[in-house]
Design a protein around this motif. Structure first.
Motif, PDB file in Angstrom:
ATOM      1  N   LEU A 150       0.905  -1.143  -0.055  1.00 37.08           N
ATOM      2  CA  LEU A 150      -0.035  -0.137  -0.047  1.00 37.08           C
ATOM      3  C   LEU A 150       0.799   1.415  -0.104  1.00 37.08           C
ATOM      4  O   LEU A 150       0.504   2.120  -0.548  1.00 37.08           O
ATOM      5  CB  LEU A 150      -0.773   0.141   1.159  1.00 37.08           C
ATOM      6  CG  LEU A 150      -2.180  -1.054   1.249  1.00 37.08           C
ATOM      7  CD1 LEU A 150      -2.890  -0.856   2.279  1.00 37.08           C
ATOM      8  CD2 LEU A 150      -2.851  -0.840  -0.146  1.00 37.08           C
ATOM      9  N   LEU A 151       1.880   1.030   0.688  1.00 38.04           N
ATOM     10  CA  LEU A 151       2.826   2.386   0.668  1.00 38.04           C
ATOM     11  C   LEU A 151       3.356   2.674  -0.735  1.00 38.04           C
ATOM     12  O   LEU A 151       3.579   3.686  -1.166  1.00 38.04           O
ATOM     13  CB  LEU A 151       4.082   2.294   1.888  1.00 38.04           C
ATOM     14  CG  LEU A 151       3.673   2.226   3.196  1.00 38.04           C
ATOM     15  CD1 LEU A 151       4.903   2.065   3.960  1.00 38.04           C
ATOM     16  CD2 LEU A 151       3.081   3.566   3.620  1.00 38.04           C
ATOM     17  N   TYR A 152       3.761   1.493  -1.335  1.00 34.19           N
ATOM     18  CA  TYR A 152       4.175   1.777  -2.559  1.00 34.19           C
ATOM     19  C   TYR A 152       3.242   2.151  -3.592  1.00 34.19           C
ATOM     20  O   TYR A 152       3.765   3.144  -4.341  1.00 34.19           O
ATOM     21  CB  TYR A 152       4.880   0.139  -3.254  1.00 34.19           C
ATOM     22  CG  TYR A 152       5.124  -0.016  -4.626  1.00 34.19           C
ATOM     23  CD1 TYR A 152       6.482   0.487  -4.882  1.00 34.19           C
ATOM     24  CD2 TYR A 152       4.274  -0.407  -5.575  1.00 34.19           C
ATOM     25  CE1 TYR A 152       6.842   0.476  -6.418  1.00 34.19           C
ATOM     26  CE2 TYR A 152       4.682  -0.567  -6.867  1.00 34.19           C
ATOM     27  CZ  TYR A 152       6.001   0.033  -7.141  1.00 34.19           C
ATOM     28  OH  TYR A 152       6.287  -0.171  -8.663  1.00 34.19           O
ATOM     29  N   VAL A 153       2.244   1.628  -3.631  1.00 33.41           N
ATOM     30  CA  VAL A 153       1.095   2.017  -4.924  1.00 33.41           C
ATOM     31  C   VAL A 153       0.398   3.326  -4.578  1.00 33.41           C
ATOM     32  O   VAL A 153       0.031   3.984  -5.345  1.00 33.41           O
ATOM     33  CB  VAL A 153       0.045   0.882  -4.977  1.00 33.41           C
ATOM     34  CG1 VAL A 153       0.698  -0.562  -5.175  1.00 33.41           C
ATOM     35  CG2 VAL A 153      -0.827   0.790  -3.609  1.00 33.41           C
ATOM     36  N   LEU A 154       0.714   3.970  -3.345  1.00 36.27           N
ATOM     37  CA  LEU A 154       0.094   5.261  -2.713  1.00 36.27           C
ATOM     38  C   LEU A 154       1.304   6.083  -2.949  1.00 36.27           C
ATOM     39  O   LEU A 154       1.024   7.346  -2.447  1.00 36.27           O
ATOM     40  CB  LEU A 154      -0.481   4.988  -1.615  1.00 36.27           C
ATOM     41  CG  LEU A 154      -1.667   4.363  -1.620  1.00 36.27           C
ATOM     42  CD1 LEU A 154      -2.376   4.145  -0.148  1.00 36.27           C
ATOM     43  CD2 LEU A 154      -3.023   4.837  -2.374  1.00 36.27           C
ATOM     44  N   ASP A 155       2.370   6.057  -3.154  1.00 29.36           N
ATOM     45  CA  ASP A 155       3.555   7.040  -3.064  1.00 29.36           C
ATOM     46  C   ASP A 155       3.304   7.741  -4.557  1.00 29.36           C
ATOM     47  O   ASP A 155       3.609   7.270  -5.559  1.00 29.36           O
ATOM     48  CB  ASP A 155       4.798   6.286  -2.870  1.00 29.36           C
ATOM     49  CG  ASP A 155       6.032   7.421  -3.083  1.00 29.36           C
ATOM     50  OD1 ASP A 155       5.907   8.071  -1.872  1.00 29.36           O
ATOM     51  OD2 ASP A 155       6.677   7.554  -3.954  1.00 29.36           O
ATOM     52  N   PRO A 156       3.599   9.122  -4.263  1.00 25.98           N
ATOM     53  CA  PRO A 156       3.186   9.935  -5.609  1.00 25.98           C
ATOM     54  C   PRO A 156       4.398   9.920  -6.493  1.00 25.98           C
ATOM     55  O   PRO A 156       4.214   9.909  -7.791  1.00 25.98           O
ATOM     56  CB  PRO A 156       2.994  11.254  -5.033  1.00 25.98           C
ATOM     57  CG  PRO A 156       2.589  11.150  -3.529  1.00 25.98           C
ATOM     58  CD  PRO A 156       3.110   9.816  -3.166  1.00 25.98           C
ATOM     59  N   SER A 157       5.633   9.615  -5.849  1.00 27.67           N
ATOM     60  CA  SER A 157       6.985   9.380  -6.658  1.00 27.67           C
ATOM     61  C   SER A 157       6.704   8.254  -7.714  1.00 27.67           C
ATOM     62  O   SER A 157       7.056   8.075  -8.801  1.00 27.67           O
ATOM     63  CB  SER A 157       8.119   9.571  -5.802  1.00 27.67           C
ATOM     64  OG  SER A 157       8.270  10.662  -5.297  1.00 27.67           O
ATOM     65  N   PHE A 548       3.867  17.880  -4.028  1.00 26.51           N
ATOM     66  CA  PHE A 548       4.911  18.292  -2.791  1.00 26.51           C
ATOM     67  C   PHE A 548       4.033  18.129  -1.663  1.00 26.51           C
ATOM     68  O   PHE A 548       2.827  18.151  -1.625  1.00 26.51           O
ATOM     69  CB  PHE A 548       5.237  19.676  -2.975  1.00 26.51           C
ATOM     70  CG  PHE A 548       6.562  19.753  -4.021  1.00 26.51           C
ATOM     71  CD1 PHE A 548       7.818  19.816  -3.531  1.00 26.51           C
ATOM     72  CD2 PHE A 548       6.117  19.872  -5.225  1.00 26.51           C
ATOM     73  CE1 PHE A 548       8.887  20.200  -4.476  1.00 26.51           C
ATOM     74  CE2 PHE A 548       7.321  20.096  -6.246  1.00 26.51           C
ATOM     75  CZ  PHE A 548       8.560  20.338  -5.892  1.00 26.51           C
ATOM     76  N   ASN A 549       4.618  17.848  -0.389  1.00 28.94           N
ATOM     77  CA  ASN A 549       3.801  17.251   0.711  1.00 28.94           C
ATOM     78  C   ASN A 549       3.286  18.414   1.689  1.00 28.94           C
ATOM     79  O   ASN A 549       2.793  18.030   2.663  1.00 28.94           O
ATOM     80  CB  ASN A 549       4.584  16.190   1.555  1.00 28.94           C
ATOM     81  CG  ASN A 549       6.113  16.882   2.075  1.00 28.94           C
ATOM     82  OD1 ASN A 549       6.359  18.035   2.204  1.00 28.94           O
ATOM     83  ND2 ASN A 549       6.960  16.101   2.786  1.00 28.94           N
ATOM     84  N   GLY A 550       3.521  19.584   1.363  1.00 30.68           N
ATOM     85  CA  GLY A 550       2.957  20.770   2.223  1.00 30.68           C
ATOM     86  C   GLY A 550       4.250  21.503   2.998  1.00 30.68           C
ATOM     87  O   GLY A 550       4.037  22.731   3.302  1.00 30.68           O
ATOM     88  N   ILE A 551       5.311  20.724   3.126  1.00 30.37           N
ATOM     89  CA  ILE A 551       6.608  21.639   3.782  1.00 30.37           C
ATOM     90  C   ILE A 551       6.933  22.706   2.628  1.00 30.37           C
ATOM     91  O   ILE A 551       7.494  23.643   3.098  1.00 30.37           O
ATOM     92  CB  ILE A 551       8.012  20.448   3.946  1.00 30.37           C
ATOM     93  CG1 ILE A 551       7.412  19.737   5.094  1.00 30.37           C
ATOM     94  CG2 ILE A 551       8.884  21.280   4.380  1.00 30.37           C
ATOM     95  CD1 ILE A 551       8.540  18.413   5.373  1.00 30.37           C
ATOM     96  N   VAL A 552       6.980  22.192   1.486  1.00 28.73           N
ATOM     97  CA  VAL A 552       6.741  23.240   0.192  1.00 28.73           C
ATOM     98  C   VAL A 552       5.328  22.851  -0.484  1.00 28.73           C
ATOM     99  O   VAL A 552       5.042  21.603  -0.847  1.00 28.73           O
ATOM    100  CB  VAL A 552       7.825  22.887  -0.876  1.00 28.73           C
ATOM    101  CG1 VAL A 552       7.618  23.673  -2.238  1.00 28.73           C
ATOM    102  CG2 VAL A 552       9.326  23.325  -0.279  1.00 28.73           C
ATOM    103  N   ARG A 553       4.722  24.173  -0.479  1.00 33.86           N
ATOM    104  CA  ARG A 553       3.413  24.120  -1.341  1.00 33.86           C
ATOM    105  C   ARG A 553       3.603  23.790  -2.865  1.00 33.86           C
ATOM    106  O   ARG A 553       4.586  24.591  -3.303  1.00 33.86           O
ATOM    107  CB  ARG A 553       2.534  25.335  -0.979  1.00 33.86           C
ATOM    108  CG  ARG A 553       2.123  25.444   0.580  1.00 33.86           C
ATOM    109  CD  ARG A 553       1.373  26.692   0.702  1.00 33.86           C
ATOM    110  NE  ARG A 553       0.032  26.587   0.026  1.00 33.86           N
ATOM    111  CZ  ARG A 553      -0.316  27.800  -0.195  1.00 33.86           C
ATOM    112  NH1 ARG A 553       0.159  29.140   0.115  1.00 33.86           N
ATOM    113  NH2 ARG A 553      -1.384  27.714  -1.190  1.00 33.86           N
ATOM    114  N   PRO A 554       2.847  23.089  -3.487  1.00 32.62           N
ATOM    115  CA  PRO A 554       2.935  22.916  -4.760  1.00 32.62           C
ATOM    116  C   PRO A 554       2.880  24.403  -5.699  1.00 32.62           C
ATOM    117  O   PRO A 554       3.832  24.338  -6.647  1.00 32.62           O
ATOM    118  CB  PRO A 554       1.809  22.017  -5.365  1.00 32.62           C
ATOM    119  CG  PRO A 554       1.520  21.376  -4.088  1.00 32.62           C
ATOM    120  CD  PRO A 554       1.933  22.248  -2.779  1.00 32.62           C
ATOM    121  N   VAL A 555       2.199  25.150  -5.059  1.00 35.15           N
ATOM    122  CA  VAL A 555       2.013  26.528  -5.836  1.00 35.15           C
ATOM    123  C   VAL A 555       3.261  27.438  -5.775  1.00 35.15           C
ATOM    124  O   VAL A 555       3.593  28.192  -6.543  1.00 35.15           O
ATOM    125  CB  VAL A 555       0.604  27.474  -5.437  1.00 35.15           C
ATOM    126  CG1 VAL A 555       0.977  27.792  -3.957  1.00 35.15           C
ATOM    127  CG2 VAL A 555       0.312  28.336  -6.059  1.00 35.15           C
TER     128      VAL A 555
END
Length: 801
Positions: A150-157, A548-555
């Motif tokens: 589940l970690l593998y298939v749900l990882d955005p990278s 991006f996970n929120g530490i850096v916002r995608p925008v």
């Protein structure tokens, strides 16, 4: 079987795994349905297609032969128009232009071809998911296997890169497969395990040139196996097992030699058991990046200095190189050809012999001398050797951007940072739960059995793979994209499978006592983390490359990372949809970073300076027309291309040809207020490090811009006589360079201005949208520079002409 056991088998067994992987595969492809090809996909697909079709290996040998062949397989069942092998692009191995022509200019359905290739590529990701689940299940049971999967298939990278036609996913797959199969062979030496390990390693070496890292991984694991000291079962041995370490080492060495032989056979097989990269049945050619360039040999200019040429010989050398349009300061195919001409036409016999000796001197670099030895003895196919040399040469420096800074040598903190900001925070939570589960498991051991080595021995290959690859990535100079650390994720996810122990802890006792235990709390936290991860992934669909996970916002990501960490040319369909639905103020301008063709996607925009300008009509063209038909052909051209001025034309007679110099209308040359779509990677100036426009705007670029603007100013005016006079001022070739230089500098000055403000909007975070009014444009192009910083390009590359 109890009801609980039946539910467990259903929810965590192979059937559930199959459903998860099917959903994963479909989700990957769905996320790419409205995405244009990324920068490297076209050349991978073209390379694989030509390998199958022509048995020729000149295109893109620096990346994996195996994955490229797999990408192209679905295309072989349909009659697409093949790449034109009689063209100059084929002869010069111009992979980017050739792939662009094949996909977009020969009447093929590019979207269908890319979709088929991605469907094949996604199978590598599915196979990797199976491997992650199987290894975790073996180590940590059914719960652990499912957590890792589940970690593998749900990882955005993984979702972002899994189905892209690049070698990254195949590399991650075969690093994990090679490490596990080697580890299994170290514990039971059988013919089957030797063959399986050899095939996994062969696939790795045929997937990416970083495969050499498997060697230190394998050696570390051999040392660990010998330290462990348990007997080694060996097929064919007298007692069935080897007890002494020396005997074990000898047996493993024999197995490794057998593996090496099989690996070499497989590699040669993928290149048709032929040394020559260029098929004798196809048109001859030469690589743009010559062997001398890749091996770090002294440039032609340095060779001439050592020959002690006279002044007349120097003049003749300059004349020959000028005629051949070749450079003396760097090695190119044209330089090599010009050098051959110089040898025969400008040198004495003694000098020619000395030149041959100088050219035969070994490479000044250790790796270069290794490559020369491989070539000299034909130990590997030529294309494979060239691919390795190419990858090694260009890994030494690469223009890159990171948190507002620019470099060609990279940063040690780049990949730790990308891992921190592009990995979901919920995965970090699962990692913490996994560490807690490992500590809890270790504490359950008897006190005397709590030594570290036995406790970690079963998971040692995962730690070694993770550590060796991670350290190599940190020390590398290719800091252009987070995808380059994709191989660290699978072993990490397998290790996180130990968190599944919380789901297996004292369940019956907890229920009976009806109290919340630490195990139950951890199990609840684990389940919540997986749910939150799935929710976040669903919310991010389909923009996984720009995640991006929120530490850096995608925008705001464009201020931190670009290129394949954010903007890899994937969002042309999004630009078209934005324009059609949001109807931004006209005129609309597009500066695009990528190898796809904006014209193919029917984007209603004016194309300004981009990384590849092939889709854009040049500001000035030099047309060579047959003398007898020149007027008719010129008339037809101007009718078909209304952007060019039909009143201001310069013509010159050259033999049986007429050179017609045509320039765009002033309105087509000028920039005006409107809506500007700019790829994030174009906004950060990293695309032309050697051309002087690398890093922040500076005093040198400002001077070059002002000089170029003064020269080009008459062509930007509506004064026809002034335009005619200006066009006659310089030779056609000089004008071509002048006006192209002006447009490049003008864009970089505009980008320097826009970097000082936030975008007004974006297309899926990778393409930034700026609404520019007349005042903005005046300040950007005519006012004081928005920034004046140090001249990074001159510091790195010296003076520019």
């Amino acid at each position: 079987m109890s009801i609980f056991s039946q539910k467990r088998a259903l929810l965590f067994g192979p059937f559930a795994v199959g459903l998860v992987l099917i959903a994963f595969y479909m989700g990957m492809l769905a996320s790419l349905r409205q995405k244009s090809q990324t920068m490297d996909e076209g050349v991978h697909l073209t390379g694989g297609y030509t390998y199958w079709l022509y048995n020729d290996y000149r295109i893109h040998p620096e990346n994996g032969n195996l994955p490229q062949r797999v990408f192209a397989l679905p295309l072989l069942v349909k009659n697409y128009n093949p790449p034109a092998i009689e063209s100059e692009l084929w002869r010069t191995c111009d992979k980017l232009r050739l792939s662009r022509e094949w996909l977009y200019e020969l009447g093929n359905d590019a979207e269908e071809m890319i979709g088929r290739g991605r469907a094949a590529s996604g199978l590598f990701a599915v196979a990797l998911g199976v491997l992650v689940w199987a290894w975790a299940r073996q180590l940590f049971g059914a719960f652990g296997g499912m957590i890792s999967l589940l970690l593998y298939v749900l990882d955005p990278s993984i979702l972002a890169n899994g189905a892209l036609m690049t070698s990254d996913t195949a590399c991650a797959l075969f690093f994990l497969a090679a490490t596990w199969s080697w580890w299994r062979m170290l514990h039971r030496l059988t013919i089957l395990r030797v063959v399986v390990s050899a095939l996994a390693m062969s696939a790795l070496f045929l997937s990416k040139m970083s495969a050499g890292l498997i060697v230190p991984i394998a050696l570390i694991l051999v040392v660990a196996r010998l330290i462990n000291g348990t007997s080694l079962p060996v097929t064919g041995s007298r007692d069935g097992e080897l007890q002494k370490r020396v005997a074990q080492l000898l047996a493993l060495a024999v197995g490794a030699l057998a593996q090496t032989a099989l690996i070499l056979i497989v590699i040669w097989g993928f290149y048709g058991f032929r040394y020559a990269a260029f098929s004798p049945a196809r048109p001859a050619g030469a690589w743009i990046d010559s062997w001398e360039s890749l091996l770090g040999k002294p440039a032609p200019e340095a060779l001439f200095d050592r020959l002690g040429l006279g002044s007349l010989q120097r003049e003749e050398v300059n004349r020959i190189f000028g005629r051949e349009k070749a450079e003396q300061k760097v090695w190119t195919t044209a330089s090599a050809n010009a050098l051959e001409t110089v040898e025969h036409e400008a040198l004495t016999k003694e000098q020619a012999a000395q030149l041959e000796q100088l050219r035969a001197e070994p490479s000044p670099r250790v790796v270069g001398r290794l490559v020369e030895a491989l070539r000299r003895h034909h130990l590997l196919p030529e294309a494979y050797i060239y691919g390795f040399a190419h990858a090694w040469h260009f890994s030494r420096e690469r223009a890159t951007f990171f948190n507002g800074d620019f470099s060609i040598a990279g940063w040690r903190t780049f990949f730790p940072y990308t891992f921190l900001v592009k990995t979901p925070l919920t995965i970090f939570a699962v990692m913490a739960l996994a560490v807690a589960a490992a500590i809890r498991q270790w504490m359950k051991r008897p006190f005397r059995a709590r030594s570290i080595f036995p406790a970690f021995y079963d998971t040692l290959p995962l730690w070694v793979l993770l550590s060796v690859y991670g350290v190599a990535a940190i020390l590398s100079h290719i800091t252009i994209g987070h995808r380059h650390v994709l191989p660290i994720y699978p072993p990490l996810f397998v290790l996180c499978g130990i968190a599944g122990r919380w789901l297996d802890s004292d369940k019956e006792k907890t229920r009976a006592n009806r109290r919340l235990s630490w195990a139950n709390a951890a199990a609840g936290a684990l389940g919540l983390a997986i749910v939150l991860l799935a929710t976040e992934v669903g919310y991010s669909f389909p923009n996984y490359l720009a995640y991006f996970n929120g530490i850096v916002r995608p925008v705001h990501a464009y201020r931190h990372l670009v290129d394949s960490s954010l903007d890899w040319g994937q969002d042309l369909p999004g630009v078209r949809q934005y324009i059609e639905t949001r109807k931004p103020a006209a005129p609309i301008y597009l500066s695009y970073f990528g190898s796809a063709n904006p014209v193919y996607y029917r984007i209603p925009a004016i194309h300004i300076y981009s990384f590849f300008d092939w889709h854009r009509l040049p500001p000035l063209q030099i047309l060579a027309l047959p003398a007898g038909e020149s007027e008719m052909l010129l008339r037809n051209f101007l009718h078909d291309q209304p952007d060019y001025d039909d009143q201001v034309i310069r013509t010159e007679q050259q033999g049986d040809k007429v050179l017609a110099i045509v320039v765009k209308n002033p309105s087509a040359l000028r920039l005006t207020a409107g809506t500007y779509f700019i790829s994030a990677t174009m906004l950060q100036p990293i695309t032309q490090p050697g051309a002087g426009a690398f890093g922040p705007w500076n005093a040198r670029l400002e001077k070059e811009y002002q000089d170029a603007r003064r020269v080009v100013a008459p062509l930007l005016s509506d004064d026809r006589p002034a335009r005619e006079a200006a066009l006659a001022q310089f030779a056609p070739g000089t004008w071509f360079d002048q006006i192209n230089s002006f447009e490049r500098l003008r864009f970089h000055r505009l980008a320097a201005f826009l970097r000082q403000r936030e975008p007004d909007d974006n297309v899926d975070f990778s393409i930034l949208i700026y609404r520019v009014n007349d005042n903005d444009l005046t300040r950007a192009l005519d006012g004081p520079p928005a920034e004046l910083k140090h001249d990074l390009s001159r510091e790195l590359f010296g003076a520019h002409p």
